[in-house]
Design a protein around this motif. Sequence first.
Motif, short mmCIF file in Angstrom:
data_model
loop_
_atom_site.label_atom_id
_atom_site.label_comp_id
_atom_site.label_asym_id
_atom_site.label_seq_id
_atom_site.Cartn_x
_atom_site.Cartn_y
_atom_site.Cartn_z
N GLU A 30 0.82 -1.21 0.00
CA GLU A 30 0.00 0.00 0.00
C GLU A 30 0.87 1.27 0.00
O GLU A 30 0.54 2.25 -0.66
CB GLU A 30 -0.92 -0.01 1.23
N ALA A 31 1.99 1.22 0.74
CA ALA A 31 2.90 2.38 0.75
C ALA A 31 3.50 2.62 -0.63
O ALA A 31 3.60 3.77 -1.10
CB ALA A 31 4.00 2.17 1.79
N VAL A 32 3.89 1.54 -1.30
CA VAL A 32 4.43 1.67 -2.66
C VAL A 32 3.35 2.20 -3.60
O VAL A 32 3.62 3.04 -4.48
CB VAL A 32 4.96 0.31 -3.14
N LYS A 33 2.11 1.73 -3.41
CA LYS A 33 1.01 2.20 -4.27
C LYS A 33 0.78 3.69 -4.08
O LYS A 33 0.56 4.43 -5.05
CB LYS A 33 -0.25 1.41 -3.92
N ARG A 34 0.80 4.14 -2.82
CA ARG A 34 0.55 5.57 -2.56
C ARG A 34 1.69 6.44 -3.08
O ARG A 34 1.46 7.51 -3.63
CB ARG A 34 0.36 5.80 -1.05
N SER A 35 2.92 5.97 -2.88
CA SER A 35 4.07 6.78 -3.29
C SER A 35 4.30 6.74 -4.80
O SER A 35 4.79 7.70 -5.39
CB SER A 35 5.33 6.32 -2.56
N GLY A 36 3.97 5.61 -5.41
CA GLY A 36 4.22 5.46 -6.84
C GLY A 36 5.67 5.25 -7.19
O GLY A 36 6.04 5.27 -8.36
N ILE A 37 6.51 5.03 -6.17
CA ILE A 37 7.95 4.82 -6.40
C ILE A 37 8.23 3.33 -6.30
O ILE A 37 8.08 2.72 -5.23
CB ILE A 37 8.79 5.59 -5.35
N ILE A 38 8.63 2.73 -7.42
CA ILE A 38 8.88 1.29 -7.46
C ILE A 38 10.35 0.99 -7.22
O ILE A 38 10.70 -0.07 -6.71
CB ILE A 38 8.41 0.71 -8.82
N ALA A 39 11.20 1.92 -7.60
CA ALA A 39 12.64 1.69 -7.43
C ALA A 39 12.98 1.51 -5.95
O ALA A 39 12.47 2.22 -5.09
CB ALA A 39 13.43 2.86 -8.01
N ASN A 40 13.83 0.53 -5.68
CA ASN A 40 14.28 0.21 -4.31
C ASN A 40 13.11 -0.10 -3.39
O ASN A 40 13.12 0.23 -2.20
CB ASN A 40 15.10 1.36 -3.73
N ALA A 41 12.06 -0.75 -3.94
CA ALA A 41 10.88 -1.11 -3.14
C ALA A 41 10.95 -2.53 -2.62
O ALA A 41 9.97 -3.03 -2.08
CB ALA A 41 9.61 -0.93 -3.98
N SER A 42 12.08 -3.19 -2.75
CA SER A 42 12.20 -4.60 -2.36
C SER A 42 12.15 -4.73 -0.85
O SER A 42 12.60 -3.87 -0.10
CB SER A 42 13.51 -5.19 -2.89
N LEU A 43 11.57 -5.87 -0.41
CA LEU A 43 11.52 -6.21 1.00
C LEU A 43 12.60 -7.25 1.31
O LEU A 43 12.93 -8.07 0.45
CB LEU A 43 10.15 -6.81 1.34
N PRO A 44 13.13 -7.26 2.53
CA PRO A 44 14.10 -8.32 2.89
C PRO A 44 13.41 -9.67 2.97
O PRO A 44 12.30 -9.79 3.50
CB PRO A 44 14.62 -7.86 4.26
N VAL A 45 14.05 -10.70 2.44
CA VAL A 45 13.50 -12.05 2.42
C VAL A 45 14.04 -12.80 3.64
O VAL A 45 15.25 -12.92 3.82
CB VAL A 45 13.87 -12.80 1.12
N LYS A 46 13.11 -13.31 4.48
CA LYS A 46 13.50 -14.06 5.67
C LYS A 46 12.90 -15.45 5.60
O LYS A 46 11.69 -15.61 5.44
CB LYS A 46 13.01 -13.35 6.94
N GLY A 47 13.75 -16.47 5.73
CA GLY A 47 13.27 -17.85 5.72
C GLY A 47 13.19 -18.40 4.32
O GLY A 47 13.57 -17.76 3.32
N LYS A 48 12.64 -19.63 4.24
CA LYS A 48 12.51 -20.32 2.97
C LYS A 48 11.11 -20.89 2.77
O LYS A 48 10.92 -21.81 1.98
CB LYS A 48 13.54 -21.46 2.88
N ASP A 49 10.12 -20.36 3.51
CA ASP A 49 8.77 -20.87 3.39
C ASP A 49 8.04 -20.18 2.24
O ASP A 49 8.62 -19.41 1.46
CB ASP A 49 8.02 -20.71 4.70
N GLU A 50 6.72 -20.45 2.16
CA GLU A 50 5.93 -19.91 1.06
C GLU A 50 5.83 -18.38 1.13
O GLU A 50 5.79 -17.71 0.09
CB GLU A 50 4.51 -20.51 1.08
#
Length: 539
Positions: free
Chosen positions: A268-288
Amino acid sequence: MKLIHKNFLYTAIVTGILTVLVLGYFIFMLPSLYVDYMSNENYGSIVKQHRSYLEDGSYKNVAIKNPSCMTIDIPFSEDSFVITGKTFQATITPATDDMRELLLEIKSYVKANINSFMAEEQSTDMEAFMAELEEKALEWKDDFIKQAAFLDDLPFTLKTQSDSSYYQHYWDESAKIHYFSEGTLFIEAGVKDGENQYTNYVGLTFNSDRIVISYLPTMTPKMNEITPIVVHSLPMLISVIILFALVVSCLYSKGIVDPIIRLVKHTEAVKRSGIIANASLPVKGKDEIARLVQTLNELYEELDDNYQALENKNNELKEKNKRQEVFLRSSSHQLKTPIAAALLLVDGMINQIGKYQDVGTYLPEVKKQLLSMRKMVEDILYLSRREESITLEAINLSALVAGQLPYYQIALAEGKYNLVTDFSENSYVRADSGLLLAILDNLISNAIVHSKAGAVITISTKPNQLEIYNSNAHIDEDLMPNIFEPFVSGNGKGHGLGLYIVAYYANILGAMVKLGNVKDGVLAKVVFEPAPKQPAADE
């Protein structure tokens, strides 16, 4: 319904089903399993008791569960017999002839019937044999008591009364025989009275010199003995199950729902800001959920790449539209001059004004102006059409230049120009053949037109590079900032589209064009993108 509420509801349902199954197990299955377990334990105890006595002659090396158990060892060659219990061992020797005769009678009966009794495939009717054995045992008991009553050494007077109707108080008698090994068997005999059930285990070993009888009396466990304990423990058991389920549900819900909530808030924050660059989240674990985050990050990267590509394309279109607008304005302005000149000449010849009466002289001038306009229009149309069909491929630049030079022999000869070539073997570039020919033609033509008679024109190819040098030439410094703009010409010998076409096509091919004054001349240089791999036929 929110995911956390759904998860709690599903957990509550599963907990309820699990509780019902556990209660059913404890109420209906556990008592019967307990009874079966205790029966097996009692049978195992008589086996251990009997084998321990056969090996050691005592109970020293075995744990005895019931202190009332005993083993009777009757040797055939002696008048005495041994009775062994958990805390004692007694050797009994008859003191009277009647007692000895009774013991001898018992030994003879057992010795005569034990072989048929010990056989697994019995030919004797077992019920009849057991009835006979029971009757004989009663007789032996009565005889023993009668003889014991008349012993003079007893410090008291013994009176006995036998009641043979005891069996009326018992029912559901049962017997089971386990053949353990050769010469050894175990009898499991059960009986009930009004309140209890009893099981007596008898181990019997017979060989040529003796008979050993081990006896273990037990109370048969009943299912209703453990049922009250289970019922009283149910509240605590149910409370523990529910508490455990709630704790696990909370932890599980927190572990599942919290990452999803963070993911939703981030999206939702990315949608409101409209900024896609550097929008990645840290990946934790190996589950679904981690895979979902990874996929979303990849989607963000792809969207960002597409956005950047679209932005670049829009910028290119804006630049192109701007160039076209400037070009069209310049073209319309440049076309006015030859059109006005041609109209002036035609009007003068039509009206036979002054010198324009000489049609033979001025009609070729009209044609010259018309040809200039046609060349300008052809260049404009070629610019707009050629960009639509571009095929990038590996091209041998040296071979392409060498193939085009014969077309310029007449022009070179008229100006008495001296042509010098220097071709490299490794001159493959990544370009479109049509655009590359247009760049080459305009550069060579420009060098011929703007060079003085007798000048030296040098064409060189190097790795990823084309150079054209013409001596005795110079470009005004005032023209250098706008040299690649359309319709910029220094001496009026052209219409000013040649270098514009060179720069325009070079930009499409990703090449870089440089033009400047050098010592005694002008040098034009085009640097192309290298070809990824030379064609096999030219290696």
